[in-house]
Design a protein around this motif. Sequence first.
Motif, PDB file in Angstrom:
ATOM      1  N   THR A 115      15.266  -5.879   2.892  1.00  0.00           N
ATOM      2  CA  THR A 115      14.161  -4.607   2.662  1.00  0.00           C
ATOM      3  C   THR A 115      13.711  -4.429   1.084  1.00  0.00           C
ATOM      4  O   THR A 115      14.458  -4.854   0.526  1.00  0.00           O
ATOM      5  N   SER A 116      13.028  -4.011   0.621  1.00  0.00           N
ATOM      6  CA  SER A 116      12.702  -3.678  -0.856  1.00  0.00           C
ATOM      7  C   SER A 116      11.568  -2.342  -0.646  1.00  0.00           C
ATOM      8  O   SER A 116      10.734  -2.339   0.280  1.00  0.00           O
ATOM      9  N   THR A 117      11.135  -1.700  -1.673  1.00  0.00           N
ATOM     10  CA  THR A 117      10.211  -0.816  -2.052  1.00  0.00           C
ATOM     11  C   THR A 117       9.491  -1.688  -2.558  1.00  0.00           C
ATOM     12  O   THR A 117      10.199  -2.576  -3.947  1.00  0.00           O
ATOM     13  N   ARG A 118       8.244  -1.003  -3.343  1.00  0.00           N
ATOM     14  CA  ARG A 118       7.383  -1.218  -4.370  1.00  0.00           C
ATOM     15  C   ARG A 118       6.069  -0.281  -4.382  1.00  0.00           C
ATOM     16  O   ARG A 118       5.729   0.103  -3.347  1.00  0.00           O
ATOM     17  N   CYS A 119       5.768  -0.490  -5.652  1.00  0.00           N
ATOM     18  CA  CYS A 119       4.183   0.781  -5.891  1.00  0.00           C
ATOM     19  C   CYS A 119       2.881  -0.436  -5.502  1.00  0.00           C
ATOM     20  O   CYS A 119       3.488  -0.889  -5.508  1.00  0.00           O
ATOM     21  N   SER A 164      -5.320  -1.621  -2.758  1.00  0.00           N
ATOM     22  CA  SER A 164      -5.333  -0.169  -2.434  1.00  0.00           C
ATOM     23  C   SER A 164      -4.203   0.051  -0.855  1.00  0.00           C
ATOM     24  O   SER A 164      -4.063   1.260  -0.485  1.00  0.00           O
ATOM     25  N   TRP A 165      -3.506  -1.072  -0.862  1.00  0.00           N
ATOM     26  CA  TRP A 165      -2.570  -0.876   0.146  1.00  0.00           C
ATOM     27  C   TRP A 165      -1.630  -0.262  -0.451  1.00  0.00           C
ATOM     28  O   TRP A 165      -0.922  -0.115  -0.491  1.00  0.00           O
ATOM     29  N   ILE A 166      -1.093   0.914   0.527  1.00  0.00           N
ATOM     30  CA  ILE A 166       0.609   1.348   1.444  1.00  0.00           C
ATOM     31  C   ILE A 166       0.394   1.091   2.268  1.00  0.00           C
ATOM     32  O   ILE A 166      -0.228   0.930   3.361  1.00  0.00           O
ATOM     33  N   GLY A 167       1.648   1.578   2.550  1.00  0.00           N
ATOM     34  CA  GLY A 167       2.958   1.610   4.250  1.00  0.00           C
ATOM     35  C   GLY A 167       3.585   0.387   3.351  1.00  0.00           C
ATOM     36  O   GLY A 167       4.315  -0.017   3.308  1.00  0.00           O
ATOM     37  N   VAL A 190       5.939   0.044   0.746  1.00  0.00           N
ATOM     38  CA  VAL A 190       4.096  -0.085  -0.568  1.00  0.00           C
ATOM     39  C   VAL A 190       4.416   1.568  -0.508  1.00  0.00           C
ATOM     40  O   VAL A 190       3.719   2.069   0.324  1.00  0.00           O
ATOM     41  N   THR A 191       4.380   2.098  -1.736  1.00  0.00           N
ATOM     42  CA  THR A 191       4.395   3.997  -1.718  1.00  0.00           C
ATOM     43  C   THR A 191       3.703   4.026  -2.701  1.00  0.00           C
ATOM     44  O   THR A 191       2.854   3.569  -3.780  1.00  0.00           O
ATOM     45  N   PRO A 192       2.474   4.832  -2.254  1.00  0.00           N
ATOM     46  CA  PRO A 192       1.749   5.189  -2.645  1.00  0.00           C
ATOM     47  C   PRO A 192       1.996   5.513  -4.636  1.00  0.00           C
ATOM     48  O   PRO A 192       2.633   6.340  -5.095  1.00  0.00           O
TER      49      PRO A 192
END
Length: 200
Positions: A115-119, A164-167, A190-192
């Motif tokens: 897993t990973s996260t990004r803005c 525009s992508w978040i989710g 993908v964090t808003p």
Amino acid sequence: SSGADSISVIILDDVTTPVFTLGATSTRCEGAGTVTYEATSTNNTGITYSLDATTDAFAGNSIKTTTGEVTYAAGWNGTSIITVTAAGCNGPRNSTHIVTTTPTVGTPVFALGTTSTRCQGVGVVTYSATASNATGITYSLDATSTTAGNTINTSTGAVTYDASWIGTSVITASATGCNGPRTSTHTVTVTPTVSMPVFV
């Protein structure tokens, strides 16, 4: 006059070098099973088969000396040599067949973990993975992400994100090879973008 005794002499042809039906080499995938390595030789008085010492010493591997049928154990991989011996005049004659048993392909492991996260924002992130004994790895992106305008390079795992992508995006790596394919996934959140503060 007396007649001379006659002696009949039968001259046998030389035994020929055995030829394997499967040729000189073959490959197989790791796994339990049996394969018959039959060989033919003209003018032979008998054919026997043997297996190299390394393969034969591995628990579960064996050969039928009369037929050339080799039984492979589930965990065996490497090189096996089957030798055929043809008996006969001016023999014996030998030949060999070399078998390469290829290991099972491993499950892909992503360099970034599971897993990973990004803005939120435009950008390219590569989600590469490796797999032991793989003949190739291809990548795919979940349908929801691609419908939203995100794309993936199927050969490298590079994902191009839409502004525009978040989710949640799911990247799947598929490794081809013996007893494959094997797949694994990497989930990206993908964090808003944080909104501007508004004074009361």
